[in-house]
Enzyme design. Structure first.
Site, PDB file in Angstrom:
ATOM      1  N   ASP A  22      -5.771  28.200  -3.831  1.00  0.00           N
ATOM      2  CA  ASP A  22      -5.302  29.583  -3.984  1.00  0.00           C
ATOM      3  C   ASP A  22      -4.513  29.736  -5.269  1.00  0.00           C
ATOM      4  O   ASP A  22      -3.665  28.897  -5.583  1.00  0.00           O
ATOM      5  CB  ASP A  22      -4.364  29.943  -2.815  1.00  0.00           C
ATOM      6  CG  ASP A  22      -5.035  30.813  -1.784  1.00  0.00           C
ATOM      7  OD1 ASP A  22      -6.061  31.448  -2.088  1.00  0.00           O
ATOM      8  OD2 ASP A  22      -4.523  30.842  -0.645  1.00  0.00           O
ATOM      9  N   LYS A  50      -9.110  30.664  -5.635  1.00  0.00           N
ATOM     10  CA  LYS A  50      -9.259  31.891  -4.836  1.00  0.00           C
ATOM     11  C   LYS A  50      -8.198  32.903  -5.267  1.00  0.00           C
ATOM     12  O   LYS A  50      -7.046  32.523  -5.489  1.00  0.00           O
ATOM     13  CB  LYS A  50      -9.132  31.589  -3.343  1.00  0.00           C
ATOM     14  CG  LYS A  50      -9.251  32.849  -2.478  1.00  0.00           C
ATOM     15  CD  LYS A  50      -9.444  32.532  -1.007  1.00  0.00           C
ATOM     16  CE  LYS A  50      -8.189  32.181  -0.262  1.00  0.00           C
ATOM     17  NZ  LYS A  50      -7.137  33.237  -0.282  1.00  0.00           N
ATOM     18  N   ASP A  88      -2.277  29.376  -0.083  1.00  0.00           N
ATOM     19  CA  ASP A  88      -0.841  29.597  -0.314  1.00  0.00           C
ATOM     20  C   ASP A  88      -0.135  29.837   1.023  1.00  0.00           C
ATOM     21  O   ASP A  88       1.091  29.935   1.077  1.00  0.00           O
ATOM     22  CB  ASP A  88      -0.586  30.716  -1.328  1.00  0.00           C
ATOM     23  CG  ASP A  88      -1.172  32.058  -0.919  1.00  0.00           C
ATOM     24  OD1 ASP A  88      -1.818  32.139   0.148  1.00  0.00           O
ATOM     25  OD2 ASP A  88      -0.990  33.031  -1.683  1.00  0.00           O
ATOM     26  N   SER A  89      -0.913  29.849   2.113  1.00  0.00           N
ATOM     27  CA  SER A  89      -0.313  29.838   3.457  1.00  0.00           C
ATOM     28  C   SER A  89       0.542  28.599   3.634  1.00  0.00           C
ATOM     29  O   SER A  89       1.321  28.506   4.578  1.00  0.00           O
ATOM     30  CB  SER A  89      -1.397  29.877   4.533  1.00  0.00           C
ATOM     31  OG  SER A  89      -2.346  28.848   4.332  1.00  0.00           O
ATOM     32  N   GLU A 133     -10.449  38.912   5.429  1.00  0.00           N
ATOM     33  CA  GLU A 133      -9.384  38.620   6.402  1.00  0.00           C
ATOM     34  C   GLU A 133      -9.000  39.880   7.169  1.00  0.00           C
ATOM     35  O   GLU A 133      -8.700  40.919   6.559  1.00  0.00           O
ATOM     36  CB  GLU A 133      -8.158  38.038   5.672  1.00  0.00           C
ATOM     37  CG  GLU A 133      -7.014  37.712   6.616  1.00  0.00           C
ATOM     38  CD  GLU A 133      -5.929  36.833   6.007  1.00  0.00           C
ATOM     39  OE1 GLU A 133      -6.070  36.381   4.849  1.00  0.00           O
ATOM     40  OE2 GLU A 133      -4.923  36.591   6.713  1.00  0.00           O
ATOM     41  N   GLU A 175      -6.715  37.071  -4.564  1.00  0.00           N
ATOM     42  CA  GLU A 175      -6.682  38.201  -3.632  1.00  0.00           C
ATOM     43  C   GLU A 175      -6.790  39.509  -4.398  1.00  0.00           C
ATOM     44  O   GLU A 175      -6.047  39.724  -5.358  1.00  0.00           O
ATOM     45  CB  GLU A 175      -5.361  38.190  -2.849  1.00  0.00           C
ATOM     46  CG  GLU A 175      -5.191  36.977  -1.958  1.00  0.00           C
ATOM     47  CD  GLU A 175      -3.894  37.018  -1.142  1.00  0.00           C
ATOM     48  OE1 GLU A 175      -3.153  38.028  -1.219  1.00  0.00           O
ATOM     49  OE2 GLU A 175      -3.628  36.036  -0.444  1.00  0.00           O
TER      50      GLU A 175
HETATM   51  O1  KIV Z   1      -3.736  31.028   2.289  1.00  0.00           O
HETATM   52  C1  KIV Z   1      -4.592  30.940   3.184  1.00  0.00           C
HETATM   53  O2  KIV Z   1      -4.511  30.104   4.097  1.00  0.00           O
HETATM   54  C2  KIV Z   1      -5.717  31.865   3.150  1.00  0.00           C
HETATM   55  C3  KIV Z   1      -6.661  31.848   4.321  1.00  0.00           C
HETATM   56  C4  KIV Z   1      -6.043  32.538   5.471  1.00  0.00           C
HETATM   57  C5  KIV Z   1      -7.974  32.393   3.977  1.00  0.00           C
HETATM   58  O3  KIV Z   1      -5.859  32.592   2.229  1.00  0.00           O
END
Ligand code: KIV
Length: 272
Positions: free
Chosen positions: A91, A121, A52-53, A189, A123
């Protein structure tokens, strides 16, 4: 190559576990579109994360909070069109899994079914263990994410190293809880090296570090950061492997010059 064409080279949850058992490092990078997906999948890279970056990196948002399920499905599907060998992880965005087990299952299913991801993924720690158990039970591989969890940025109060002092025991406990719940890997992280090492030794599943030192089972970086796209983001843990921002700017400037001075298109670019 179709996803099923060459089972021997496919990276799966079993590959990740074996890598940890054999002491071989796991590599992961983020990716947000089909063009980059095709390039990274031609290497030996093990895992591709549609992070989600992408909110920060390709959509110009100030954080990851505004990234929605529709955005994640759209970009995951684009990456899935070209990533056929590496394991594709998507994500789950902010608040797409925190409300209930049912919500988590519904949204994870979209990323797998519509997006074409092999895993999702999430969090967080203890609070989302029921959701993780339900997704794993439903046959959806889940990657956990502890330490600096950008979706909680307003609670954490900034992009800072996590797990120092009293927080270390909690993170170790939560890593064990995630592993017990069935995650196939845990991203760590911005975690001090010693704690990352301790967590890595304590859990059977691989740990993938970003800003967590060299002792995790694998490493992940944001693709555009490591390729040297221009950004104000320049943390200590980041290594730039290329200066693509400069290369692209030079190419665009040259094109602009040649068109304006009349040297492009030349006869070899022109139909008669
Ligand atoms: O969203 C992302 O890019 C991440 C990585 C930094 C692990 O969660």
């Amino acid at each position: 190559m179709s996803k099923h064409a060459d089972q021997a080279t496919l990276v799966t949850v079993k590959t990740l576990l074996k890598r940890k058992q054999d002491g071989q490092k796991i590599t992961m990078l983020t990716c947000y579109d089909a063009a980059f997906g095709g390039i990274v999948d031609k290497t030996a890279l093990d895992m591709v994360l549609v992070g989600d970056s992408l909110g920060n990196v390709v959509l110009g948002m100030k954080d990851t909070i505004s990234v929605t399920m529709d955005i994640m499905v759209h970009h995951t599907a684009a990456v899935a069109r070209t990533v056929k060998r590496a394991m594709l992880v998507a994500d789950m965005p902010f608040m797409s899994y925190n409300i209930s087990v049912e919500q988590a299952l519904t949204n994870a299913a979209r990323l797998i079914q519509e997006g074409g991801a092999q895993a999702v993924k999430v969090e967080g720690g203890s609070a989302i263990v029921p959701q993780i158990r339900a997704m794993v039970t439903a046959g959806i591989p889940v990657v956990g994410h502890l330490g600096l969890t950008p979706q909680s940025i307003h609670t954490l109060g900034g992009y800072k190293v996590q797990g120092r002092g009293d927080e270390a025991a909690k993170m170790l406990r939560e890593a064990k809880e995630l592993a017990d719940a069935g995650v196939c890997a845990i991203v760590l992280e911005l975690v001090p090296q010693g704690l990352a090492k301790e967590i890595t030794a304590a859990v059977k599943v691989p740990t993938i570090g970003i800003g967590a030192g060299p002792d995790t089972d694998g490493q992940v970086l944001v693709l555009h950061d490591m390729l040297g796209f221009p950004s104000e983001f320049s943390p200590k843990f980041l290594k730039r492997y290329a200066t693509l921002g400069e290369t692209i700017a030079a190419a665009v400037a040259q094109y602009d010059l040649e068109v304006k001075q009349g040297s492009f298109p030349a006869p070899e670019h022109t139909f008669q």
